[in-house]
Write an enzyme that holds these catalytic residues in place. Sequence first.
Site, PDB file in Angstrom:
ATOM      1  N   HIS A 121      -5.135  -3.064  14.158  1.00  0.00           N
ATOM      2  CA  HIS A 121      -3.698  -2.887  13.947  1.00  0.00           C
ATOM      3  C   HIS A 121      -3.374  -1.715  13.032  1.00  0.00           C
ATOM      4  O   HIS A 121      -2.376  -1.743  12.299  1.00  0.00           O
ATOM      5  CB  HIS A 121      -3.067  -4.174  13.412  1.00  0.00           C
ATOM      6  CG  HIS A 121      -1.583  -4.255  13.625  1.00  0.00           C
ATOM      7  ND1 HIS A 121      -0.967  -3.890  14.803  1.00  0.00           N
ATOM      8  CD2 HIS A 121      -0.568  -4.652  12.802  1.00  0.00           C
ATOM      9  CE1 HIS A 121       0.329  -4.064  14.699  1.00  0.00           C
ATOM     10  NE2 HIS A 121       0.604  -4.516  13.497  1.00  0.00           N
ATOM     11  N   SER A 130       0.091   1.747  26.489  1.00  0.00           N
ATOM     12  CA  SER A 130       0.570   0.514  27.113  1.00  0.00           C
ATOM     13  C   SER A 130       1.222   0.854  28.447  1.00  0.00           C
ATOM     14  O   SER A 130       1.688   1.976  28.661  1.00  0.00           O
ATOM     15  CB  SER A 130       1.586  -0.179  26.208  1.00  0.00           C
ATOM     16  OG  SER A 130       2.157  -1.293  26.856  1.00  0.00           O
ATOM     17  N   SER A 274       1.186  -7.998   4.198  1.00  0.00           N
ATOM     18  CA  SER A 274       1.170  -6.560   3.947  1.00  0.00           C
ATOM     19  C   SER A 274       0.074  -6.204   2.952  1.00  0.00           C
ATOM     20  O   SER A 274      -0.210  -6.969   2.030  1.00  0.00           O
ATOM     21  CB  SER A 274       2.528  -6.122   3.392  1.00  0.00           C
ATOM     22  OG  SER A 274       2.490  -4.772   2.976  1.00  0.00           O
ATOM     23  N   ASP A 603     -15.141  15.613  10.697  1.00  0.00           N
ATOM     24  CA  ASP A 603     -13.762  15.112  10.646  1.00  0.00           C
ATOM     25  C   ASP A 603     -13.687  13.594  10.638  1.00  0.00           C
ATOM     26  O   ASP A 603     -12.595  13.030  10.618  1.00  0.00           O
ATOM     27  CB  ASP A 603     -12.921  15.698  11.789  1.00  0.00           C
ATOM     28  CG  ASP A 603     -13.379  15.272  13.170  1.00  0.00           C
ATOM     29  OD1 ASP A 603     -14.208  14.349  13.287  1.00  0.00           O
ATOM     30  OD2 ASP A 603     -12.899  15.869  14.164  1.00  0.00           O
TER      31      ASP A 603
END
Length: 670
Positions: A121, A130, A274, A603
């Site tokens: 997520h 999607s 959170s 990277d």
Amino acid sequence: MSRSAFTALLLSCVLLALSMPARADDLPYRFGLGKADITGEAAEVGMMGYSSLEQKTAGIHMRQWARAFVIEEAASGRRLVYVNTDLGMIFQAVHLKVLARLKAKYPGVYDENNVMLAATHTHSGPGGFSHYAMYNLSVLGFQEKTFNAIVDGIVRSIERAQARLQPGRLFYGSGELRNANRNRSLLSHLKNPDIVGYEDGIDPQMSVLSFVDANGELAGAISWFPVHSTSMTNANHLISPDNKGYASYHWEHDVSRKSGFVAAFAQTNAGNLSPNLNLKPGSGPFDNEFDNTREIGLRQFAKAYEIAGQAQEEVLGELDSRFRFVDFTRLPIRPEFTDGQPRQLCTAAIGTSLAAGSTEDGPGPLGLEEGNNPFLSALGGLLTGVPPQELVQCQAEKTILADTGNKKPYPWTPTVLPIQMFRIGQLELLGAPAEFTVMAGVRIRRAVQAASEAAGIRHVVFNGYANAYASYVTTREEYAAQEYEGGSTLYGPWTQAAYQQLFVDMAVALRERLPVETSAIAPDLSCCQMNFQTGVVADDPYIGKSFGDVLQQPRESYRIGDKVTVAFVTGHPKNDLRTEKTFLEVVNIGKDGKQTPETVATDNDWDTQYRWERVGISASKATISWSIPPGTEPGHYYIRHYGNAKNFWTQKISEIGGSTRSFEVLGTTP
């Protein structure tokens, strides 16, 4: 002997036993671990998560990865596959395509029943993968390159895991982590009558499945813990796997350093949890989003590492699984899962509270302004008349913003969703296709545990964000409050009850060794995708410059802790995603500047950043920075850039590159 001394002796004996090599023929499982790059387009693609039209990719902080775990039961040869990905979501389009690829390559080996795909997520990856319009609104449509990179990488990770199958043992452990998440909708949470043990609003449980090889060495681990991957804010434009991705990187790169070691940090019921401990974007425990990403990741790593290093419970027993597609439209729900009355789900709709976003992690605006969004305009707009009265009544307290399930010719959100359950010895793993709040997940976990105890199940792990994505799931009480999560609960007030019914029924089927019925089919909407995000017409260098030229050279010398910043003339990153490669290298050439070049960073490393920006109409600039970390060997280094450019006349894409002059790393600051 004192009790404490006896306990210490017993623990030492257990740890010694776990570390002793075992005969391969005596081990209950074979397992294989694999990892592959799934990084999408690093420039000018909307990022998935915050739904902001302004947040587009413009470089890479760290790459995104798929981490695959294949488990095979030695006695029966039965297999399960679990893949955790550094993605915002696993969309159904990805799930369908991955399974089609696996079935074609491994007929009779892998199918929907024994493959579970999950997401961390992160909100800092490119979107547009999607097939449902609702999740592509702020990305301006379907992004095929990013979609293919994700599918290819997931399949490749499974192929690599299968190629590395080896005899081994599995161990389960759990613990509590209480300083890495915070409830962002506490008032809604407190409306639940069953929050004993969860009064502070968080679910502190971390579960760890450890993979130990025949030599007693830890080969990898999966950690499940609920916290949003939103340490990076919606002001960030660099691709980042966020806090869970950093936890994986730290264990694999900094701690284990063993080739083939794979550590996945997966989600559970994180819907209202959170990482921003001060309940505002980019704040908590620090006021810097990069520092927060690392710190919340480190806290998850530290607890998982502690659990994996303790005496754990060995996982023993059969592997089994169940999977079904379910049509959620008007799905009936039995009274024992509701308020004592028969209920049903609603056609999908979003509420007005969704449009505000989550102020603790980052407000909308969802890309809903039709005049600014050609994709939304092409779809016919957000509102297509007054919602039917039946839908208004069914959705109860929700003030409907858009009836996404009634959109034509195809709904904007899923109607058919996957439900999945794995049995791994005495452990059950639930795969759910949405973001579940703390208590929405806890209730399902408790109900499945009660239904499965007779089958010898001791542990239930709930994995949200799995196999598909259908926004949020709240409890009935939280839904009535209609905060952000309630407005995002698509199928109405009894959505959580429906999931609980489905998982309990599946647990009973596993317990009784019964099949489950799949009466619905997830539609393939690959035929009907639009994209209003511009591509690359051509690349031109700066006037008077060539591709790969250095625009900003490094200083002559730096000390450890300094940041080196350089810049190059480059091409558009969309030309080549450089999958399993890199856009940059930091190269060590030794104290005298003459040793064989050794790449010390790419990277994918925490200490580097690759930033892209458009200059004029068709020129591009790459700015690369390297924060010199502790432990860096003093000596001479240079930075190399890799890229690709498209010719206007031939449309041919060619590799380009350039290197800076060397610079010296002197050591720490005096």
